[in-house]
Design an enzyme around this catalytic site. Structure first.
Site, mmCIF file in Angstrom:
data_model
loop_
_atom_site.group_PDB
_atom_site.id
_atom_site.type_symbol
_atom_site.label_atom_id
_atom_site.label_comp_id
_atom_site.label_asym_id
_atom_site.label_seq_id
_atom_site.Cartn_x
_atom_site.Cartn_y
_atom_site.Cartn_z
ATOM 1 N N SER A 450 3.447 9.001 1.892
ATOM 2 C CA SER A 450 2.156 9.441 2.191
ATOM 3 C C SER A 450 2.052 9.202 3.852
ATOM 4 C CB SER A 450 1.228 8.330 1.642
ATOM 5 O OG SER A 450 1.741 8.674 0.067
ATOM 6 N N CYS A 643 -4.882 4.738 -3.203
ATOM 7 C CA CYS A 643 -3.331 5.026 -2.913
ATOM 8 C C CYS A 643 -2.379 3.704 -3.162
ATOM 9 C CB CYS A 643 -3.048 5.410 -1.619
ATOM 10 S SG CYS A 643 -1.580 5.752 -1.103
ATOM 11 N N ASP A 688 -3.541 8.779 -4.832
ATOM 12 C CA ASP A 688 -2.130 9.354 -4.511
ATOM 13 C C ASP A 688 -1.179 7.948 -4.813
ATOM 14 O OD1 ASP A 688 -0.142 10.027 -2.899
ATOM 15 O OD2 ASP A 688 -0.870 9.485 -0.953
ATOM 16 N N TRP A 690 2.249 6.049 -6.694
ATOM 17 C CA TRP A 690 3.779 6.014 -6.834
ATOM 18 C C TRP A 690 4.190 4.815 -7.566
ATOM 19 C CZ3 TRP A 690 1.669 5.955 -2.044
ATOM 20 C CH2 TRP A 690 1.995 4.811 -1.204
HETATM 21 P P1 FAD Z 1 15.451 3.687 -3.838
HETATM 22 O O1 FAD Z 1 16.924 3.114 -3.691
HETATM 23 O O2 FAD Z 1 14.959 4.927 -4.297
HETATM 24 O O3 FAD Z 1 15.020 2.364 -5.217
HETATM 25 C C1 FAD Z 1 13.841 2.597 -5.858
HETATM 26 C C2 FAD Z 1 13.650 1.922 -6.874
HETATM 27 O O4 FAD Z 1 14.462 2.480 -7.816
HETATM 28 C C3 FAD Z 1 13.859 0.239 -6.736
HETATM 29 O O5 FAD Z 1 13.160 -0.596 -6.459
HETATM 30 C C4 FAD Z 1 14.327 0.083 -8.313
HETATM 31 O O6 FAD Z 1 13.263 -0.185 -8.974
HETATM 32 C C5 FAD Z 1 14.930 1.399 -8.766
HETATM 33 N N1 FAD Z 1 16.307 1.408 -8.633
HETATM 34 C C6 FAD Z 1 17.206 1.764 -7.640
HETATM 35 N N2 FAD Z 1 18.500 1.871 -7.885
HETATM 36 C C7 FAD Z 1 18.496 1.071 -9.019
HETATM 37 C C8 FAD Z 1 19.563 0.568 -9.760
HETATM 38 N N3 FAD Z 1 20.787 0.818 -9.303
HETATM 39 N N4 FAD Z 1 19.279 -0.116 -10.773
HETATM 40 C C9 FAD Z 1 18.083 -0.219 -11.374
HETATM 41 N N5 FAD Z 1 16.998 0.132 -10.653
HETATM 42 C C10 FAD Z 1 17.102 0.798 -9.508
HETATM 43 N N6 FAD Z 1 6.564 4.089 -0.150
HETATM 44 C C11 FAD Z 1 6.113 3.560 0.932
HETATM 45 O O7 FAD Z 1 6.775 2.470 1.248
HETATM 46 N N7 FAD Z 1 5.062 4.082 1.724
HETATM 47 C C12 FAD Z 1 4.358 5.148 1.547
HETATM 48 O O8 FAD Z 1 3.528 5.772 2.106
HETATM 49 C C13 FAD Z 1 4.877 5.797 0.164
HETATM 50 N N8 FAD Z 1 4.432 7.072 -0.201
HETATM 51 C C14 FAD Z 1 4.859 7.581 -1.469
HETATM 52 C C15 FAD Z 1 4.257 8.908 -1.857
HETATM 53 C C16 FAD Z 1 4.651 9.581 -2.879
HETATM 54 C C17 FAD Z 1 3.992 10.897 -3.426
HETATM 55 C C18 FAD Z 1 5.762 9.041 -3.548
HETATM 56 C C19 FAD Z 1 6.357 9.727 -4.981
HETATM 57 C C20 FAD Z 1 6.408 7.776 -3.080
HETATM 58 C C21 FAD Z 1 6.021 7.040 -2.093
HETATM 59 N N9 FAD Z 1 6.504 6.023 -1.669
HETATM 60 C C22 FAD Z 1 6.058 5.348 -0.614
HETATM 61 C C23 FAD Z 1 7.713 5.406 -2.277
HETATM 62 C C24 FAD Z 1 8.847 5.683 -1.827
HETATM 63 O O9 FAD Z 1 9.169 7.434 -1.883
HETATM 64 C C25 FAD Z 1 10.398 5.368 -2.070
HETATM 65 O O10 FAD Z 1 10.392 5.192 -3.455
HETATM 66 C C26 FAD Z 1 10.508 3.984 -1.495
HETATM 67 O O11 FAD Z 1 10.418 3.818 -0.364
HETATM 68 C C27 FAD Z 1 11.800 3.200 -1.895
HETATM 69 O O12 FAD Z 1 12.760 4.178 -1.423
HETATM 70 P P2 FAD Z 1 14.495 3.674 -1.414
HETATM 71 O O13 FAD Z 1 15.262 4.810 -1.231
HETATM 72 O O14 FAD Z 1 14.321 2.496 -0.691
HETATM 73 O O15 FAD Z 1 14.806 2.857 -2.800
#
Ligand code: FAD
Length: 690
Positions: A450, A643, A688, A690
């Protein structure tokens, strides 16, 4: 895909007897040369640019089409899996299709010996995914018009549906429910149950597995299909290109498309074409050692990208070096990581999910979710390629037993390479055709954030506020780490010359393909959202944004400050913010003080620090304490924004708001809930989450 001359030369070479490395020729059989077939189909693929699905099915000899409406890739993934299973178990001639790529006004002419699947994710507030918008509008339109005018219009159509949703959202699986209803109304015949998977309960995969068995049974019965022993057939062929090296200019090393490869990248920038944006600055928002929260300003001034306050920015991550290495190693690919390969679809309607020629390293680093959760079904499938009988038995057991899988794999957040490492006890899994990974592992997805800046204040700079995912789990030496957020952390550390440049030893390829991201760049695109301030700034607003949920609220408040500076009358602005401790994770503390200087009494920050008092206090408690004022503001048509965490906080805020309205207005709770619902449908209440 079209073939260029170079491809033809390569194909000719292959016809002379080269065989794909992984399959070692075994799976192909002698008479059917996959390259000959992909050559033969190339002309068909060209003609296949049609938007006419009936024509396409005929041309390709298909009797089962699997449409998907996907936002994050899961629905698309399920569609591919269904296609594969339908073919291997039941001999269906399946094809997967993106809803966006076809028209639907001739759905009524699909013959009754064919079947159409709809695998549909619901996005956000009950919306269709971006690629399903047109289809959804068409099929749910009261005056839907088909070319032939059958009666009932879809009386010939047999269909199957599965929906991907999240029960923490108000409109749970509304996409599949509404489409199913519309299809029924048009006289179409559903086979099996309308399946629903629930991401909110974390049971998506299990819901899918449980739904599909009876569905296949019903489908086999209806279509008179015989189940057969499923034999793995690769969807993609992988050809090693000995004449190319990773230095060859036509080899993709992570460039998302041809323009990026040629160095001519230009807009429109979107989900297929990211902008490689410079990061103007980056810093941390928490003052504790073991938790990280990033603020980043992304400079879009040299692009034609634009955004509005409240929109989302998508970050295209790359996988951490350690996990890429682990994956390469367990497959015995380490030596070949930079070998150049061309990947082609053996099945002409399948799409190679990344550009080629490329290298194994690139595919794994830039294009596959190798860190994501593994599917139970995928493990069952890989059992056939195990290095020994013991590993095979274990993979079969993991694939078959839900609870065992949960206990051994899910709770530890193991990714595919870790599973193979553990199950194979360190042996290399060299028998798995690489195609199985392209098919079985989701393609690496952009992560959304966001936007936390105001486009009025800084139209060409987008701010991100992201908490770095890092969780210590039982039974693991190292914490589980999120892909994108640790990549962003690595970028921040590089930019600031932090003493420990690789976060936790995760070595991301920060300078990107051919060092094109050097100077601290990150690939991004913008997604427009409906989360928007009232057009009249004098309207009051109430913002609930604990934790990173504060991101868009920061954008809103900065916007209101800018409006005030521009001489506009700005209405009452309440911000409810919550975190653990005022001394640890109180984000943007100084900025709120600055806002107060400009907005005066019209701005108020209400904080909830959950770990400071004897009792845990959250934003919803603070909201309740302010019941009278909240109700008054709502009666003055204040906009209400929430949010952050969808699972708990957003739900509770919704409930508390209902209680406030009930108490303050002296109406029964049911009535108050209805008022809240109406606020949502009139956009007075916006989420908003997630
Ligand atoms: P990822 O690697 O994608 O992991 C995320 C989660 O998936 C983990 O915590 C776990 O629960 C699960 N997961 C991943 N791998 C495994 C595995 N091997 N086994 C089991 N479970 C697993 N985030 C913010 O910090 N700030 C924002 O403003 C924000 N805005 C968003 C707005 C929208 C519309 C959406 C959809 C999401 C938003 N998010 C926000 C969340 C963000 O998009 C990400 O999901 C978040 O930052 C995590 O990403 P990552 O790639 O680091 O983690």
């Amino acid at each position: 895909a079209e073939l260029d001359t170079l491809d033809l030369v390569v194909l000719a070479a292959i016809l002379l007897g080269t065989v794909a490395y992984f399959t070692k020729g075994k799976l192909w059989g002698v008479t059917k040369d996959p390259y000959a077939s992909s050559l033969a189909n190339a002309s068909g693929a060209k003609a296949g640019k049609t938007r006419n699905i009936v024509e396409k099915m005929e041309e390709q000899g298909k009797n089962c089409i699997i449409f998907y409406g996907s936002q994050t890739g899961t629905a698309e993934d399920y569609a591919s899996r269904l296609a594969k299973e339908g073919k291997s178990r039941f001999g269906l001639e399946t094809m997967v299709a993106d809803l966006e790529e076809y028209d639907f006004d001739n759905l009524d002419t699909i013959p009754d010996d064919k079947v159409v699947f709809f695998v549909l994710a619901t996005y956000g507030e009950g919306e269709p995914t971006d690629n399903a918008v047109d289809f959804y509008e068409f099929i749910t339109n009261e005056d839907v018009n088909f070319t032939e005018g059958n009666e009932p219009a879809l009386g010939n159509l047999s269909y199957v549906t599965f929906g991907l949703g999240n029960n923490t959202y108000e409109h749970y699986n509304s996409m599949v429910r509404n489409v199913d209803k519309a299809l029924q109304k048009l006289g179409a015949h559903r086979i099996g149950d309308a399946g629903e998977g629930d991401d909110g309960a974390g049971t998506m995969e299990e819901d899918f597995l449980a739904w599909k068995e009876p569905m296949w049974k019903a489908l086999a019965e209806k279509m008179g299909l015989e189940e057969r022993e499923a034999v793995y057939e690769p969807v993609f062929s992988i050809v090693e290109r000995e004449s190319l090296t990773k230095e060859s200019p036509e080899v993709y090393l992570g460039e998302p498309n041809k323009m990026h490869l040629d160095g001519t990248a230009k807009g429109p920038f979107n989900a297929h074409n990211p902008y490689i944006a410079p990061i103007a600055q980056s810093y941390e928002l928490f003052s504790v050692k073991d938790r990280n929260c990033l603020h980043m300003d992304i400079d879009i001034s040299a692009s034609n990208l634009n955004y509005q306050t409240g929109d989302h920015i998508a970050v295209w991550p790359t996988n951490p070096g350690e996990e890429v290495d682990r994956f390469m190693n367990v497959l015995g690919l380490s030596e070949k990581r930079h070998t150049v390969v061309s990947v082609k679809a053996v099945e002409p309607t399948a799409k190679v999910p990344f550009p080629t020629p490329t290298t194994y390293d690139t595919i794994v680093r830039y294009h596959m979710e190798i860190c994501a959760p593994v599917s139970r079904q995928f493990l069952a499938q890989l059992a056939a390629f195990a290095p020994d009988a013991e590993a095979k038995a274990e993979m079969t057991k993991l694939g078959a037993e839900k609870d065992y899988f949960q206990e051994k794999i899910s709770v530890h957040h193991l990714n595919i390479a870790r599973v193979l490492d553990i199950v194979g006890k360190g042996q290399k899994w060299t028998n798995i055709p690489f195609s199985a990974f392209i098919e079985g592992v989701t393609k690496l997805q952009p992560r959304y954030y966001s936007i936390s800046s105001s486009s009025l204040e800084q139209p060409k700079k987008i701010s991100i506020t992201a908490v770095v995912e890092s969780t210590q789990l039982p039974g693991r030496d190292d914490p589980f780490r999120g892909v994108a957020t640790n990549y962003l952390l690595a970028l921040k550390q590089k930019q600031n010359g932090d003493p420990e440049p690789c976060p936790f030893g995760l070595s991301y390829e920060i300078t990107g393909p051919r060092n094109k991201y050097d100077g601290i760049h990150v690939p991004v695109h913008v997604r427009h959202s409906n989360f928007k301030l009232p057009s009249d700034p004098s309207k009051p607003i109430i913002c609930i944004g604990p934790g990173t949920g504060v991101a868009p609220m920061r954008g809103f408040i900065r916007e209101r400050v800018q409006q005030a500076k521009n001489g506009e009358k700005v209405g009452k602005t309440l911000l409810f913010f919550g975190c653990r401790k005022s001394t640890e994770d109180f984000m943007y503390k100084n900025e709120w003080e600055e806002a107060k200087e400009i907005l005066g009494d019209n701005f108020e920050l209400i904080t909830a620090f959950s770990r400071e008092g004897p009792k845990k206090v959250y934003v919803q408690h603070r909201l309740k304490e302010r019941a009278e004022e909240i109700n008054q503001l709502l009666e003055q048509k204040a906009y209400f924004y929430v949010c952050g965490d969808a699972a708990n906080m957003a739900r509770e805020v919704n409930t508390v708001l209902g209680q406030i309205i009930s108490e303050q207005r002296g109406v029964p709770e049911a009535k108050a809930e209805e008022i809240v619902k109406n606020m949502r449908s009139s956009n007075q209440y916006q989420e908003d989450v997630w």
